[in-house]
Design a protein around this motif. Structure first.
Motif, PDB file in Angstrom:
ATOM      1  N   GLY A  92      19.610   2.506 -35.646  1.00 40.22           N
ATOM      2  CA  GLY A  92      21.039   2.532 -36.144  1.00 40.22           C
ATOM      3  C   GLY A  92      20.905   0.588 -36.588  1.00 40.22           C
ATOM      4  N   GLY A  93      21.634   0.530 -38.160  1.00 39.45           N
ATOM      5  CA  GLY A  93      21.357  -0.691 -38.117  1.00 39.45           C
ATOM      6  C   GLY A  93      20.337  -1.046 -39.470  1.00 39.45           C
ATOM      7  N   GLN A  94      19.134  -0.153 -38.696  1.00 38.26           N
ATOM      8  CA  GLN A  94      17.538  -0.718 -39.547  1.00 38.26           C
ATOM      9  C   GLN A  94      17.949  -0.495 -40.850  1.00 38.26           C
ATOM     10  OE1 GLN A  94      14.715  -2.435 -40.004  1.00 38.26           O
ATOM     11  NE2 GLN A  94      14.227  -1.663 -37.861  1.00 38.26           N
ATOM     12  N   TYR A  95      16.576  -1.305 -41.633  1.00 37.97           N
ATOM     13  CA  TYR A  95      17.124  -1.270 -43.467  1.00 37.97           C
ATOM     14  C   TYR A  95      16.985  -0.022 -43.841  1.00 37.97           C
ATOM     15  CZ  TYR A  95      16.914  -6.827 -43.804  1.00 37.97           C
ATOM     16  OH  TYR A  95      17.064  -7.756 -43.060  1.00 37.97           O
ATOM     17  N   ARG A  96      17.512   0.646 -44.767  1.00 35.26           N
ATOM     18  CA  ARG A  96      17.472   2.231 -44.594  1.00 35.26           C
ATOM     19  C   ARG A  96      15.826   2.108 -46.060  1.00 35.26           C
ATOM     20  NH1 ARG A  96      17.047   4.490 -49.990  1.00 35.26           N
ATOM     21  NH2 ARG A  96      17.648   2.097 -50.878  1.00 35.26           N
ATOM     22  N   GLN A 118      24.681   3.654 -39.123  1.00 32.35           N
ATOM     23  CA  GLN A 118      25.255   3.017 -38.004  1.00 32.35           C
ATOM     24  C   GLN A 118      25.683   1.118 -37.480  1.00 32.35           C
ATOM     25  OE1 GLN A 118      26.162   6.089 -36.356  1.00 32.35           O
ATOM     26  NE2 GLN A 118      25.887   6.422 -38.682  1.00 32.35           N
ATOM     27  N   PRO A 119      26.694   1.224 -36.784  1.00 32.22           N
ATOM     28  CA  PRO A 119      26.110  -0.046 -36.229  1.00 32.22           C
ATOM     29  C   PRO A 119      24.375  -0.085 -35.534  1.00 32.22           C
ATOM     30  CG  PRO A 119      28.005   1.754 -35.417  1.00 32.22           C
ATOM     31  CD  PRO A 119      27.311   2.128 -35.598  1.00 32.22           C
ATOM     32  N   THR A 120      24.533  -2.100 -36.154  1.00 28.42           N
ATOM     33  CA  THR A 120      23.157  -2.234 -35.129  1.00 28.42           C
ATOM     34  C   THR A 120      23.046  -2.686 -33.767  1.00 28.42           C
ATOM     35  OG1 THR A 120      21.380  -3.783 -36.096  1.00 28.42           O
ATOM     36  CG2 THR A 120      23.501  -4.241 -36.711  1.00 28.42           C
ATOM     37  N   GLN A 121      22.172  -2.689 -33.182  1.00 23.62           N
ATOM     38  CA  GLN A 121      21.800  -3.241 -31.710  1.00 23.62           C
ATOM     39  C   GLN A 121      20.992  -3.607 -31.734  1.00 23.62           C
ATOM     40  OE1 GLN A 121      22.636  -0.428 -28.478  1.00 23.62           O
ATOM     41  NE2 GLN A 121      24.880   0.041 -29.277  1.00 23.62           N
ATOM     42  N   LEU A 122      19.937  -4.192 -33.262  1.00 25.07           N
ATOM     43  CA  LEU A 122      18.265  -4.797 -34.012  1.00 25.07           C
ATOM     44  C   LEU A 122      18.720  -6.117 -32.950  1.00 25.07           C
ATOM     45  CD1 LEU A 122      17.529  -2.818 -37.121  1.00 25.07           C
ATOM     46  CD2 LEU A 122      17.511  -2.293 -34.950  1.00 25.07           C
ATOM     47  N   ARG A 123      17.880  -7.029 -32.932  1.00 26.38           N
ATOM     48  CA  ARG A 123      17.801  -7.960 -32.131  1.00 26.38           C
ATOM     49  C   ARG A 123      16.547  -9.161 -32.634  1.00 26.38           C
ATOM     50  NH1 ARG A 123      15.812  -8.147 -26.929  1.00 26.38           N
ATOM     51  NH2 ARG A 123      15.222  -6.592 -25.907  1.00 26.38           N
ATOM     52  N   ASP A 124      16.309 -10.481 -33.510  1.00 24.43           N
ATOM     53  CA  ASP A 124      15.096 -10.633 -33.327  1.00 24.43           C
ATOM     54  C   ASP A 124      14.775 -10.887 -31.957  1.00 24.43           C
ATOM     55  OD1 ASP A 124      13.588 -12.325 -34.279  1.00 24.43           O
ATOM     56  OD2 ASP A 124      14.568 -13.274 -35.163  1.00 24.43           O
ATOM     57  N   LEU A 125      12.952 -10.436 -31.835  1.00 22.13           N
ATOM     58  CA  LEU A 125      12.048 -10.480 -30.629  1.00 22.13           C
ATOM     59  C   LEU A 125      11.598 -12.030 -30.548  1.00 22.13           C
ATOM     60  CD1 LEU A 125      10.889  -7.122 -29.974  1.00 22.13           C
ATOM     61  CD2 LEU A 125      13.140  -8.508 -29.076  1.00 22.13           C
ATOM     62  N   SER A 126      11.806 -13.053 -32.096  1.00 20.39           N
ATOM     63  CA  SER A 126      10.833 -13.652 -32.362  1.00 20.39           C
ATOM     64  C   SER A 126      11.194 -14.672 -30.856  1.00 20.39           C
ATOM     65  CB  SER A 126      10.708 -13.778 -33.396  1.00 20.39           C
ATOM     66  OG  SER A 126      12.093 -14.879 -34.133  1.00 20.39           O
ATOM     67  N   PRO A 127      10.314 -15.734 -30.866  1.00 21.14           N
ATOM     68  CA  PRO A 127      10.609 -17.005 -29.619  1.00 21.14           C
ATOM     69  C   PRO A 127      11.524 -17.612 -30.713  1.00 21.14           C
ATOM     70  CG  PRO A 127       8.287 -16.658 -30.504  1.00 21.14           C
ATOM     71  CD  PRO A 127       9.059 -15.800 -30.863  1.00 21.14           C
ATOM     72  N   GLY A 134      20.647   6.133 -32.963  1.00 25.21           N
ATOM     73  CA  GLY A 134      19.751   5.413 -33.467  1.00 25.21           C
ATOM     74  C   GLY A 134      19.800   4.404 -32.760  1.00 25.21           C
ATOM     75  N   ASN A 135      20.569   4.719 -31.340  1.00 26.24           N
ATOM     76  CA  ASN A 135      21.213   3.319 -30.638  1.00 26.24           C
ATOM     77  C   ASN A 135      20.960   3.130 -29.566  1.00 26.24           C
ATOM     78  OD1 ASN A 135      21.666   1.214 -32.467  1.00 26.24           O
ATOM     79  ND2 ASN A 135      23.547   1.934 -33.143  1.00 26.24           N
ATOM     80  N   ALA A 136      20.139   4.246 -28.378  1.00 25.77           N
ATOM     81  CA  ALA A 136      20.308   4.613 -27.208  1.00 25.77           C
ATOM     82  C   ALA A 136      19.609   5.340 -27.420  1.00 25.77           C
ATOM     83  CB  ALA A 136      21.323   5.566 -26.237  1.00 25.77           C
ATOM     84  N   PRO A 137      17.533   4.870 -27.054  1.00 21.63           N
ATOM     85  CA  PRO A 137      16.415   5.581 -27.378  1.00 21.63           C
ATOM     86  C   PRO A 137      16.622   6.106 -25.609  1.00 21.63           C
ATOM     87  CG  PRO A 137      16.141   3.276 -27.777  1.00 21.63           C
ATOM     88  CD  PRO A 137      17.562   3.762 -27.693  1.00 21.63           C
TER      89      PRO A 137
END
Length: 125
Positions: free
Chosen positions: A69-73, A115-124, A57-60
């Motif tokens: 990947g790593g998103q909250y269930r 799964q390992p996460t590659q999520l990131r915070d997009l807020s300024p 889930g980490n390479a759209p």
């Protein structure tokens, strides 16, 4: 006497928890079953989750597709339920989720959340 009752209650509770976790497919979902489902092509679109969202889930395949990947269930369960019901609109995802059972949704969510996460915070900042 009171301590013996507390100890007995604790042992019983631990036994119940152990019994639930050993079943492998409880209300939180089964990551192994979710992985298998994530790699299975859906009848409605001919695509699997992995085809669009990538390995783990980490390479759209498209920058507009979310990383899972790593998103909250709980978030993933809710999103898939909303796509399935039509309360959340996306032509591809609505078709993919339409025939998923509650158990399949929990399994997919458990897999992607593990799964390992590659999520990131997009807020300024």
């Amino acid at each position: 006497m009171k301590n013996a009752l507390i100890a007995t209650a604790l042992v019983a509770a631990i036994g119940l928890l152990a019994g639930c976790s050993s079943q492998g497919n409880d209300s939180l979902g089964n990551p192994a079953a979710g992985e298998q489902l994530a790699n299975t092509k859906g009848a409605a679109t001919g695509q699997s989750c992995i085809d669009c969202h990538g390995a783990g889930g980490n390479a759209p395949i498209d920058a507009t597709y979310p990383k899972l990947g790593g998103q909250y269930r709980d978030y993933l369960v809710h999103a898939l339920q909303m796509y399935r019901s039509g309360d959340r609109s996306n032509a591809l995802m609505s078709q993919q989720a339409r025939d998923l059972t509650d158990e399949q949704i929990r399994d997919l969510a458990a897999y992607f959340a593990s799964q390992p996460t590659q999520l990131r915070d997009l807020s300024p900042h």
